[in-house]
Design a protein around this motif. Structure first.
Motif, PDB file in Angstrom:
ATOM      1  N   THR A 398       0.819  -1.212   0.000  1.00 30.93           N
ATOM      2  CA  THR A 398       0.000   0.000   0.000  1.00 30.93           C
ATOM      3  C   THR A 398       0.853   1.261   0.000  1.00 30.93           C
ATOM      4  O   THR A 398       0.614   2.187  -0.787  1.00 30.93           O
ATOM      5  N   TYR A 402       0.598   3.771  -3.105  1.00 34.90           N
ATOM      6  CA  TYR A 402      -0.317   4.905  -2.952  1.00 34.90           C
ATOM      7  C   TYR A 402       0.291   6.138  -2.287  1.00 34.90           C
ATOM      8  O   TYR A 402      -0.271   7.229  -2.388  1.00 34.90           O
ATOM      9  N   ASP A 415      -9.003   8.864   0.311  1.00 36.62           N
ATOM     10  CA  ASP A 415      -8.753   7.726  -0.584  1.00 36.62           C
ATOM     11  C   ASP A 415      -7.632   6.850  -0.021  1.00 36.62           C
ATOM     12  O   ASP A 415      -7.711   5.617  -0.027  1.00 36.62           O
ATOM     13  N   ASN A 418      -8.830   4.647   2.618  1.00 34.40           N
ATOM     14  CA  ASN A 418      -9.609   3.528   2.076  1.00 34.40           C
ATOM     15  C   ASN A 418      -8.681   2.405   1.610  1.00 34.40           C
ATOM     16  O   ASN A 418      -8.950   1.223   1.843  1.00 34.40           O
ATOM     17  N   TYR A 419      -7.585   2.781   0.948  1.00 31.90           N
ATOM     18  CA  TYR A 419      -6.614   1.775   0.517  1.00 31.90           C
ATOM     19  C   TYR A 419      -5.931   1.119   1.726  1.00 31.90           C
ATOM     20  O   TYR A 419      -5.611  -0.071   1.696  1.00 31.90           O
ATOM     21  N   ASP A 422      -8.253  -1.400   2.887  1.00 33.16           N
ATOM     22  CA  ASP A 422      -8.215  -2.542   1.959  1.00 33.16           C
ATOM     23  C   ASP A 422      -7.065  -3.477   2.326  1.00 33.16           C
ATOM     24  O   ASP A 422      -7.184  -4.704   2.211  1.00 33.16           O
ATOM     25  N   SER A 423      -5.947  -2.891   2.784  1.00 34.26           N
ATOM     26  CA  SER A 423      -4.791  -3.722   3.156  1.00 34.26           C
ATOM     27  C   SER A 423      -5.123  -4.600   4.354  1.00 34.26           C
ATOM     28  O   SER A 423      -4.627  -5.730   4.461  1.00 34.26           O
TER      29      SER A 423
END
Length: 431
Positions: A398, A402, A415, A418-419, A422-423
């Motif tokens: 990540t 990102y 954002d 959010n990533y 997700d991780s």
């Protein structure tokens, strides 16, 4: 520069020789533990050569141990030229192919892999050996022993002695600060951002940063800022595997990261720490966050320019357990005995390093070393290293993917969070 090199060499030799004398008792006629003709028990270990400096990491303790136990035990080192992050990732491959060395370093920097190694009995429980040796256990500071103790109450990482050399703060170029009219390092985060603005106004790039790997340099700054901003921030940085980043502390982390990259060099994106290191020691940036170990990596002639300070609000990032080394469970009995001897030797070596440094007169240590010791002894607030707290997917995927997008404004802080979440889901699925 030649004088600085000679002074640095003499100081290093002085410390090294003093520690050797203390460890051996300066006995020149010590009885040999084995016959000269007998081959020593070799203990395999992989250690890195720093790509930025060409220095062999942990060389001093290796040489000291091999000298003291010559003919009995020998650390058989495979020196590899790669970043520590690359080495850590290679550990997984070595485990899969059953090619792990006898001693594993840096294992605690891979939280999920560390847990996997314990669950699969791939590394030894060292608790009974440490508990049975009062001399050894008495050399270990409580904070170090606590950090090396797993959730089951056992110790799988042979501890160093002290947290004194495990701390991270900020190295800064006092000449560039002087050129910008700044007399001292900022003590609050508001002063830190004002310092960055003042350096920028003077035409000086404030920060040496990077985005690859685990985002080490910017993450040190951002996590220290979050931990010192509030009680909630401190609690967040102490969490193991947060179940979400969707909170005030997570948003502060993302916003701080974005802000930091507005003060860095043009080549910070998609490069690793060696780029940040080179930018700092090429005089292209005024500050770089890193740990005590970088003092030995200061190029000749730079000692007169480099200073060290804790992060604003008197914070130091420190996780001494990351210096704990493990012993693979498949090694022979004689290798195990030799490794245990080395682990205790390393603990004592580390203790004597601290005692020697604290007792040395100012003329034998550099200004940056005095700065570091003053920061450590000034009752700092210790912040855990995010690398031992947060999931491996966030760290290894990540951030490198990102963080540049966040820095360049291609995604928002929201954002980014959010990533980050997700991780968490991906990590849980992989377990």
């Amino acid at each position: 520069m030649k004088k600085q090199h000679i002074k640095k060499t003499i100081r290093s030799m002085f410390i090294f020789l003093l520690i050797i004398c203390l460890l051996t008792g300066c006995k020149t006629s010590e009885k040999k533990q084995t016959e000269e003709s007998k081959e020593p028990v070799k203990i395999s270990i992989i250690l890195t050569v720093d790509p930025s400096t060409g220095m062999k990491n942990e060389q001093k303790v290796v040489e000291a141990f091999n000298k003291k136990y010559k003919g009995t035990y020998e650390l058989d080192v495979d020196w590899i030229v790669e970043t520590e992050n690359d080495y850590r990732q290679n550990l997984k491959r070595l485990n899969a192919t059953d090619e792990l060395p006898d001693i594993i370093t840096d294992l605690r920097m891979l939280p999920s892999f560390y847990q996997k190694m314990i669950a699969e009995n791939r590394i030894m429980d060292l608790t009974p050996y440490i508990d049975a040796d009062e001399e050894w256990s008495s050399m270990i500071e409580p904070i170090v022993q606590k950090g090396c103790t797993y959730t089951d109450g056992n110790i799988y990482l042979a501890p160093i002695s002290t947290a004194a050399f495990s701390c991270c703060g900020i190295f800064w170029n006092q000449e560039l600060f002087r050129q910008a009219g700044i007399d001292s390092f900022p003590t609050t985060w508001d002063e830190f951002w004002a310092c960055c603005d003042k350096l920028t106004k003077a035409g000086i790039t404030p920060l040496a940063l990077h985005t690859d790997g685990t985002g080490w340099a910017p993450m040190l700054l951002a996590s220290a800022a979050v931990a010192s901003s509030s009680e909630e921030g401190a609690e967040f940085m102490n969490l193991i595997y947060p179940d979400t980043y969707q909170n005030a502390s997570g948003l502060e982390l993302a916003n701080t990261l974005k802000r930091l990259f507005s003060y860095t060099t043009s080549n910070a994106m998609y490069n690793d720490f060696d780029t940040a290191y080179n930018n700092f020691f090429d005089g292209k940036a005024a500050m770089i966050p890193n740990g005590y170990w970088m003092i030995d990596q200061i190029p000749d002639g730079w000692e007169q320019y480099v200073r060290f300070s804790s992060f604003p609000e008197n914070a130091l990032v420190s996780s001494p357990e990351t210096f704990g080394w493990a012993l693979t469970s498949g090694c022979s009995e004689e290798v195990k005995e030799g490794a245990l001897v080395f682990f205790k030797f390393r603990t004592e070596f580390n203790l004597l390093e601290k005692e020697t440094m604290l007792s040395m007169e100012g003329k034998y240590i550099s200004q940056v070393e005095r700065d570091y010791l003053n920061a450590f002894l000034n009752s700092p607030k210790f912040v855990p290293n995010y690398q031992v707290k947060w999931n491996s997917v966030f760290q290894e995927n990540t951030l490198s993917k990102y963080l540049p997008q966040l820095a360049e404004g291609r995604i928002t802080p929201e954002d980014f969070l959010n990533y980050a979440d997700d991780s968490i889901r991906q990590f849980e699925e992989e377990q």
